[in-house]
Scaffold this motif. Structure first.
Motif, PDB file in Angstrom:
ATOM      1  N   VAL A 113       0.843  -1.206   0.000  1.00 19.95           N
ATOM      2  CA  VAL A 113       0.000   0.000   0.000  1.00 19.95           C
ATOM      3  C   VAL A 113       0.873   1.248   0.000  1.00 19.95           C
ATOM      4  O   VAL A 113       0.580   2.231  -0.688  1.00 19.95           O
ATOM      5  CB  VAL A 113      -0.949  -0.008   1.218  1.00 19.95           C
ATOM      6  CG1 VAL A 113      -1.698   1.320   1.330  1.00 19.95           C
ATOM      7  CG2 VAL A 113      -1.944  -1.156   1.106  1.00 19.95           C
ATOM      8  N   PHE A 114       1.982   1.199   0.758  1.00 19.54           N
ATOM      9  CA  PHE A 114       2.881   2.359   0.784  1.00 19.54           C
ATOM     10  C   PHE A 114       3.483   2.629  -0.594  1.00 19.54           C
ATOM     11  O   PHE A 114       3.552   3.784  -1.029  1.00 19.54           O
ATOM     12  CB  PHE A 114       4.007   2.152   1.795  1.00 19.54           C
ATOM     13  CG  PHE A 114       5.076   3.195   1.693  1.00 19.54           C
ATOM     14  CD1 PHE A 114       4.897   4.453   2.251  1.00 19.54           C
ATOM     15  CD2 PHE A 114       6.251   2.944   0.995  1.00 19.54           C
ATOM     16  CE1 PHE A 114       5.868   5.430   2.129  1.00 19.54           C
ATOM     17  CE2 PHE A 114       7.226   3.912   0.871  1.00 19.54           C
ATOM     18  CZ  PHE A 114       7.036   5.164   1.445  1.00 19.54           C
ATOM     19  N   ALA A 117       0.870   4.322  -2.728  1.00 23.36           N
ATOM     20  CA  ALA A 117       0.565   5.686  -2.277  1.00 23.36           C
ATOM     21  C   ALA A 117       1.738   6.625  -2.521  1.00 23.36           C
ATOM     22  O   ALA A 117       1.560   7.766  -2.976  1.00 23.36           O
ATOM     23  CB  ALA A 117       0.201   5.671  -0.791  1.00 23.36           C
ATOM     24  N   MET A 146      -2.592   6.215   2.500  1.00 18.88           N
ATOM     25  CA  MET A 146      -2.523   4.867   3.067  1.00 18.88           C
ATOM     26  C   MET A 146      -3.699   4.605   3.999  1.00 18.88           C
ATOM     27  O   MET A 146      -4.252   3.499   4.031  1.00 18.88           O
ATOM     28  CB  MET A 146      -1.204   4.678   3.817  1.00 18.88           C
ATOM     29  CG  MET A 146       0.025   4.683   2.925  1.00 18.88           C
ATOM     30  SD  MET A 146       1.562   4.465   3.866  1.00 18.88           S
ATOM     31  CE  MET A 146       1.392   2.752   4.407  1.00 18.88           C
TER      32      MET A 146
END
Length: 257
Positions: A113-114, A117, A146
């Motif tokens: 996810v990081f 993002a 995030m």
């Protein structure tokens, strides 16, 4: 008979101890019975379970630090090497849901996810912004993005910290030269400001002296000069020392003996 009872007691106590899980501060425990996770979350204490049909899954509910090293894209298409710290924690009452939906490999999910993002956010900024006061804005934007995905899963992002940013060598040199030029300009501006203030001070001082002399000259009438002369003669007459006074009757000229 007594020996049998004693042995039975020891076995019972040992069996009881083996069926207790200790949950330490900063941990949360969830009992898994026949492969199914229970919704009850236990913190700081002991949790009794049947080792033949159950087990206790422990997870940290403290703020954890996930360290990453990766390249971030910039608006001008450059690749910026970075060292990132992601501070996160698990929402206590959602640990069973996290284990069911994500499993214990949630750090990998946070990393994925990081990356997504960070790519979206950093592509909106120039490389030099990551090395300036804009860094805090970039970190906050990544954190917010995030949270959109992870908060509803029970993973709370406490902060995204860009600890180290390595710009391409040519860009880094250009930024350093620009900063040096800005500092030199600020220093010169300060010197000029000081010179200007000093010049204004001298003008004010000279104007004050001129005005004082003008006022004094305007106030020295013949009558005032005569009065001052009389006062001077009176003071001289009070002295016991011998003196020679040369005067035209208006102003005295004193010669000491």
């Amino acid at each position: 008979m007594k020996q049998f009872a004693l042995i039975s007691s020891v076995v019972l106590i040992s069996f009881t101890l083996l069926n207790c899980a200790v949950i330490r501060p900063g941990e949360a425990g969830v009992k898994q019975h026949l492969g199914q996770l229970q919704d009850d979350v236990k913190t700081e204490g002991t949790l009794v379970y049947n080792p033949f049909t159950s087990k206790v899954v422990k997870e940290s509910i403290k703020i954890n630090n996930l360290e990453l090293s990766l390249n971030l894209p910039s608006k001008e298409g450059l690749s910026v090497d970075s060292q990132i710290s992601i501070l996160y924690r698990l929402k206590q009452d959602m640990i069973p849901s996290i284990l069911r939906n994500i499993g214990q490999g949630y750090p990998e999910v946070i990393t994925s996810v990081f990356r997504s993002a960070a790519s979206d956010v950093c592509a909106q900024f120039f490389a030099k912004d990551m090395h300036s006061g804009m860094r805090a804005n970039i970190e906050e934007s990544i954190k917010s993005k995030m949270d959109e995905t992870l908060a509803k899963q029970g993973i709370l992002i406490e902060g995204v910290l860009m600890k180290s940013i390595s710009l391409p060598r040519g860009l880094s040199t250009s930024i350093e030269q620009k900063l040096q030029a800005e500092q030199d300009a600020m220093r010169m501006e300060f010197v000029l400001q000081q010179e200007k203030l000093e010049a204004e001070r001298k003008i004010i001082s000279a104007t004050g002296t001129r005005d004082a002399q003008k006022i004094l000259a305007q106030g020295l009438t013949d009558q005032i000069i005569k009065i001052r002369s009389i006062e001077a003669f009176n003071k001289l007459s009070e002295s016991s020392n011998a003196k020679i006074i040369i005067t035209d009757g208006k102003t005295p000229l004193l010669i000491n003996q």
